[in-house]
Design a protein around this motif. Structure first.
Motif, short mmCIF file in Angstrom:
data_model
loop_
_atom_site.label_atom_id
_atom_site.label_comp_id
_atom_site.label_asym_id
_atom_site.label_seq_id
_atom_site.Cartn_x
_atom_site.Cartn_y
_atom_site.Cartn_z
N GLN A 122 -26.91 6.56 -17.99
CA GLN A 122 -25.56 6.67 -18.41
C GLN A 122 -24.31 5.60 -17.90
O GLN A 122 -24.69 5.35 -16.87
N LYS A 123 -23.38 5.58 -18.79
CA LYS A 123 -22.49 4.57 -18.16
C LYS A 123 -21.36 5.29 -18.15
O LYS A 123 -21.16 6.32 -18.72
N THR A 124 -20.32 4.55 -17.52
CA THR A 124 -18.72 5.13 -17.10
C THR A 124 -18.20 5.31 -18.65
O THR A 124 -18.36 4.54 -19.71
N GLY A 125 -17.81 6.72 -19.09
CA GLY A 125 -17.10 6.88 -20.04
C GLY A 125 -18.14 7.44 -21.21
O GLY A 125 -17.60 8.13 -22.12
N ASP A 158 -22.16 4.45 -11.11
CA ASP A 158 -22.34 3.04 -10.14
C ASP A 158 -24.01 3.06 -9.73
O ASP A 158 -24.48 3.85 -9.08
N PRO A 159 -24.60 1.97 -10.39
CA PRO A 159 -25.88 1.94 -9.77
C PRO A 159 -26.17 1.59 -8.29
O PRO A 159 -27.37 1.58 -7.80
N GLY A 165 -25.56 -0.37 -0.38
CA GLY A 165 -24.98 0.40 -1.21
C GLY A 165 -25.98 1.34 -1.74
O GLY A 165 -26.97 1.13 -2.05
N VAL A 166 -25.49 2.61 -2.16
CA VAL A 166 -26.40 3.46 -3.06
C VAL A 166 -25.80 4.01 -4.22
O VAL A 166 -24.60 4.04 -4.22
N ALA A 167 -26.51 4.34 -5.19
CA ALA A 167 -26.23 4.89 -6.63
C ALA A 167 -25.29 6.16 -6.53
O ALA A 167 -25.67 6.91 -5.68
N SER A 168 -24.29 5.98 -7.22
CA SER A 168 -23.56 7.26 -7.22
C SER A 168 -23.17 7.66 -8.81
O SER A 168 -22.95 6.73 -9.54
N GLY A 235 -38.92 -12.73 6.68
CA GLY A 235 -38.04 -13.29 5.63
C GLY A 235 -38.40 -12.92 4.39
O GLY A 235 -37.44 -12.54 3.58
N ALA A 236 -39.68 -12.77 4.12
CA ALA A 236 -40.25 -12.82 2.66
C ALA A 236 -39.80 -11.25 2.40
O ALA A 236 -39.40 -10.87 1.42
N GLY A 237 -39.94 -10.25 3.41
CA GLY A 237 -39.90 -8.85 3.34
C GLY A 237 -38.49 -8.64 2.96
O GLY A 237 -37.91 -7.86 2.13
N THR A 238 -37.44 -9.13 3.80
CA THR A 238 -36.06 -9.30 3.68
C THR A 238 -35.60 -9.65 2.03
O THR A 238 -34.81 -8.99 1.38
N ALA A 239 -36.08 -10.56 1.50
CA ALA A 239 -36.02 -11.13 0.12
C ALA A 239 -36.34 -9.93 -0.77
O ALA A 239 -35.41 -9.89 -1.88
N VAL A 240 -37.44 -9.43 -0.55
CA VAL A 240 -37.86 -8.39 -1.58
C VAL A 240 -36.96 -7.22 -1.59
O VAL A 240 -36.47 -6.72 -2.55
N VAL A 241 -36.42 -6.93 -0.32
CA VAL A 241 -35.48 -5.95 -0.36
C VAL A 241 -33.92 -6.02 -0.94
O VAL A 241 -33.42 -5.27 -1.75
N LEU A 242 -33.72 -7.47 -0.63
CA LEU A 242 -32.48 -7.79 -1.34
C LEU A 242 -32.38 -7.86 -2.56
O LEU A 242 -31.35 -7.85 -3.46
N GLY A 243 -33.70 -8.14 -3.26
CA GLY A 243 -33.73 -8.53 -4.77
C GLY A 243 -34.11 -6.98 -5.57
O GLY A 243 -34.45 -6.87 -6.57
N THR A 244 -33.94 -5.83 -4.66
CA THR A 244 -34.55 -4.63 -5.52
C THR A 244 -33.10 -3.30 -5.25
O THR A 244 -33.01 -3.44 -4.12
N ARG A 245 -32.93 -3.05 -6.30
CA ARG A 245 -31.88 -1.90 -6.09
C ARG A 245 -32.26 -0.72 -5.57
O ARG A 245 -33.37 -0.48 -5.83
N GLY A 246 -31.68 0.49 -5.21
CA GLY A 246 -31.95 1.49 -4.66
C GLY A 246 -32.17 2.67 -5.73
O GLY A 246 -31.98 2.24 -7.04
N ASP A 247 -32.44 3.86 -5.39
CA ASP A 247 -32.86 4.94 -6.46
C ASP A 247 -31.80 5.08 -7.33
O ASP A 247 -30.56 5.18 -6.76
N ALA A 248 -31.60 5.65 -8.48
CA ALA A 248 -30.59 6.10 -9.46
C ALA A 248 -30.24 7.14 -8.83
O ALA A 248 -30.79 8.11 -8.40
N ALA A 249 -28.68 7.49 -9.03
CA ALA A 249 -28.33 8.87 -8.86
C ALA A 249 -28.49 9.78 -9.96
O ALA A 249 -28.26 9.25 -11.31
#
Length: 272
Positions: A122-125, A158-159, A165-168, A235-249
């Motif tokens: 779902q998107k806003t609106g 909001d993803p 940040g966390v999705a809401s 550094g590689a592990g941090t890069a993986v985290v930064l490149g992955t979004r959290g769980d959906a709300a």
């Protein structure tokens, strides 16, 4: 003397002529008497005054003049008689006016979702549908029964951010279908949900990367190599985290949610 004889002769002749002609006149005017079985002649019965003899037309009887009788009126036919008014023709009481209810701000609306709502889909609106979990009533008037359709919209989807940040997901109701089929515009407060935090998962991903890097460095160059490998792995592990979004709300299907009107709304009963 001769003169007297002549007078006597003519008088005698006249008397004889009268005597001879009288019986003939009586026979012509009177019907012959009928002979009875005993041989005697029966005399004709005398006619009653005003009654004509048999075989002759009756003479009108003379009666005293009477005033003419008033004409009798024929009974009125059923069609001419006034009919009693049928129940349908009688005046019916006017129906009561339609009922009106004003739902104050803060009135609770408990609804149940019919589909899963997620920041992934779902998107806003976007619009969504749900059903009333409890009937909306005022006194003995059921404004909207349990199961009535309600509609809403996605106020915000909001993803979430990359790491912190966390999705809401935030939703609100904007339409309500009443018992008589009306669709009433309403306004409610928002109901919001957030995704579960991913900090533990992110730390685990970084630790796994650090361990793998240290093992590779130790194999390659001993202790110094292990330190370099650990830094590289982290550094590689941090890069993986930064490149992955959290769980959906998400708000799952069949979830019961509580809303409240943010503004009063007046509903008037619809009449056919």
């Amino acid at each position: 003397m001769n003169t007297e004889k002549k007078v006597w002769f003519w008088a005698t002749a006249l008397a004889l002529t009268l005597a001879i002609s009288q019986p003939g006149c009586q026979q012509a005017g009177t019907p012959p008497a009928e002979e009875s079985s005993s041989g005697t002649l029966s005399q004709p019965e005398s006619a009653t005054p005003g009654e004509a003899p048999s075989g002759q037309p009756a003479a009108p009887a003379t009666q005293a003049a009477r005033p003419p009788a008033a004409p009798r009126q024929a009974p009125a036919s059923p069609a001419a008689q006034p009919r009693a008014a049928s129940p349908a023709a009688t005046a019916r009481p006017a129906p009561p006016p339609p009922r009106t209810a004003t739902l104050a701000a803060g009135t609770a609306l408990k609804v149940r979702t019919t589909t899963t709502l997620s920041t992934k889909t779902q998107k806003t609106g976007d619009a969504f549908a749900a059903t009333l979990e409890e009937a909306l009533t005022q006194g003995d008037w059921v404004i909207a029964p349990k199961g009535s359709t309600v509609e809403g919209r996605i106020v915000e989807s909001d993803p979430g951010g990359r790491v912190r940040g966390v999705a809401s997901l935030s939703i609100a109701l904007n339409r309500l279908k009443t018992t008589d089929g009306q669709t009433v515009t309403i306004s409610t407060g928002n109901v919001a949900v957030e995704a579960k935090t991913t900090q533990t998962k992110d730390a685990t991903k970084v630790a796994i990367g650090t361990g793998i890097g240290a093992a590779i460095g130790a194999i390659a160059g001993g202790g110094k190599g292990a330190g370099i490998g650990a830094a590289t792995g982290a550094g590689a592990g941090t890069a993986v985290v930064l490149g992955t979004r959290g769980d959906a709300a998400e708000i799952g299907s069949e979830t019961v949610l509580n809303f409240a009107l943010s503004a009063p709304v007046t509903i008037t009963e619809a009449r056919e």
